[in-house]
Write a protein that holds these residues in place. Structure first.
Motif, PDB file in Angstrom:
ATOM      1  N   ALA A  23      58.258  33.604  46.401  1.00  0.00           N
ATOM      2  CA  ALA A  23      59.034  34.784  45.987  1.00  0.00           C
ATOM      3  C   ALA A  23      59.567  35.552  47.186  1.00  0.00           C
ATOM      4  CB  ALA A  23      58.162  35.699  45.125  1.00  0.00           C
ATOM      5  N   ALA A  24      59.757  34.862  48.314  1.00  0.00           N
ATOM      6  CA  ALA A  24      60.108  35.551  49.551  1.00  0.00           C
ATOM      7  C   ALA A  24      61.402  36.355  49.432  1.00  0.00           C
ATOM      8  CB  ALA A  24      60.212  34.542  50.694  1.00  0.00           C
ATOM      9  N   VAL A  25      62.422  35.782  48.802  1.00  0.00           N
ATOM     10  CA  VAL A  25      63.707  36.489  48.688  1.00  0.00           C
ATOM     11  C   VAL A  25      63.546  37.732  47.821  1.00  0.00           C
ATOM     12  CG1 VAL A  25      66.081  36.314  47.861  1.00  0.00           C
ATOM     13  CG2 VAL A  25      65.047  34.400  49.105  1.00  0.00           C
ATOM     14  N   ALA A  74      56.818  41.986  39.765  1.00  0.00           N
ATOM     15  CA  ALA A  74      56.755  40.528  39.625  1.00  0.00           C
ATOM     16  C   ALA A  74      56.438  39.832  40.936  1.00  0.00           C
ATOM     17  CB  ALA A  74      58.070  40.005  39.061  1.00  0.00           C
ATOM     18  N   THR A  75      56.553  40.542  42.073  1.00  0.00           N
ATOM     19  CA  THR A  75      56.227  39.940  43.372  1.00  0.00           C
ATOM     20  C   THR A  75      54.763  40.150  43.758  1.00  0.00           C
ATOM     21  OG1 THR A  75      56.819  41.919  44.684  1.00  0.00           O
ATOM     22  CG2 THR A  75      58.587  40.341  44.173  1.00  0.00           C
ATOM     23  N   ARG A  76      53.959  40.741  42.886  1.00  0.00           N
ATOM     24  CA  ARG A  76      52.538  40.909  43.191  1.00  0.00           C
ATOM     25  C   ARG A  76      51.809  39.588  42.983  1.00  0.00           C
ATOM     26  NH1 ARG A  76      50.340  46.469  43.076  1.00  0.00           N
ATOM     27  NH2 ARG A  76      52.135  47.828  43.300  1.00  0.00           N
ATOM     28  N   ALA A  77      50.802  39.364  43.823  1.00  0.00           N
ATOM     29  CA  ALA A  77      50.092  38.082  43.793  1.00  0.00           C
ATOM     30  C   ALA A  77      49.490  37.799  42.425  1.00  0.00           C
ATOM     31  CB  ALA A  77      49.002  38.064  44.861  1.00  0.00           C
ATOM     32  N   GLY A  78      48.931  38.834  41.791  1.00  0.00           N
ATOM     33  CA  GLY A  78      48.304  38.632  40.491  1.00  0.00           C
ATOM     34  C   GLY A  78      49.281  38.185  39.423  1.00  0.00           C
TER      35      GLY A  78
END
Length: 259
Positions: A16-18, A210-214
């Motif tokens: 999800a880097a971008v 949505a970019t959180r690890a969980g």
């Protein structure tokens, strides 16, 4: 969290880097100033730099920044968005810098991913005597009613052990800083928090969460169901149903010094 799960969560961000670069917030400038307070010089290592959210703030503050990041996709985004910054592949456990080469080591939403039994001596090695080590975390201010409702809707996938001020204080009461650093030692930790905010819409806030690890490690169907619940929650509150609003945050800082 067990070691296998810790590694799975820690390695989830590259995919999800971008989106991470686009949606994750920066850090409160006052928090950066406090984190660097007493640093013996301007040379700062951003360790576990990700896509450069903290790096950019340090550059703006006038620091001489070196960024180190283990994930190749995150590092590529950092180099793309901050081409003037020295950015190296490496980790907290194997820092590609000489002894005593930096005056401060900062980690933005990253210190809890480090294996501090190994990283502690490494951080001490690259720090000049009297150098500062600080971790910074952007937490959600759940003292605001709609943020508390959003946290309840998201559950543990969205609100992890350090993602609200109270949770952060509990999680860092005895954790996250090295107890030793080889021949060097780290002093007692100091803690502080600084109000911060990020301008969002309902859709961009969901994209941020949505970019959180969980969330990233969930199976696709579960992830989409969770994001739908978050959208419904935001649509139900007048403050967040339409247009832009400010997501209230607190940038929490944990700071110590190499003796």
């Amino acid at each position: 969290m067990e070691q296998h799960e810790q590694q799975r969560h820690a390695s989830s961000f590259g995919s999800a880097a971008v989106a991470y670069a686009e949606h994750r917030p920066d850090y409160a400038p006052a928090a950066l100033a406090w984190a660097l307070e007493g640093s013996p010089g301007p040379r700062v290592l951003d360790l576990g730099a990700g896509t450069g959210k903290l790096t950019a703030g340090l550059v703006a503050a006038g620091a001489q920044v070196t960024a180190v990041e283990p994930d190749p996709e995150m590092l590529a985004e950092l180099r793309r968005t901050l081409p003037g910054v020295r950015a190296l592949a490496g980790s907290a456990e194997e820092i590609p810098l000489p002894d005593g080469s930096v005056d401060a080591v900062l980690a933005g939403n990253a210190l809890h991913w480090f294996d501090l039994d190994t990283a502690g001596p490494e951080i001490a090695r690259v720090l000049a005597p009297g150098g500062v080590l600080a971790g910074l975390w952007n937490t959600l201010d759940d003292g605001v009613d709609w943020v508390a409702a959003l946290a309840a809707a998201g559950g543990d996938a969205v609100i992890g052990p350090r993602d609200t001020p109270a949770r952060w204080r509990a999680a860092t009461a005895t954790a996250h800083l090295p107890k030793h650093g080889g021949p060097a030692r780290f002093g007692e930790a100091a803690r502080s928090g600084f109000p911060h905010g990020q301008l969002r819409t309902a859709e961009t806030l969901v994209a941020t969460l949505a970019t959180r690890a969980g969330v990233l490690v969930l199976p696709p169907a579960e992830r989409e169901a969770l994001l739908a619940r978050l959208r419904d929650c935001l649509a139900a509150h007048p403050a967040t149903a339409e247009g832009e609003f400010t997501l209230p945050m607190v940038t929490c800082v944990l700071r110590t010094r190499r003796s």
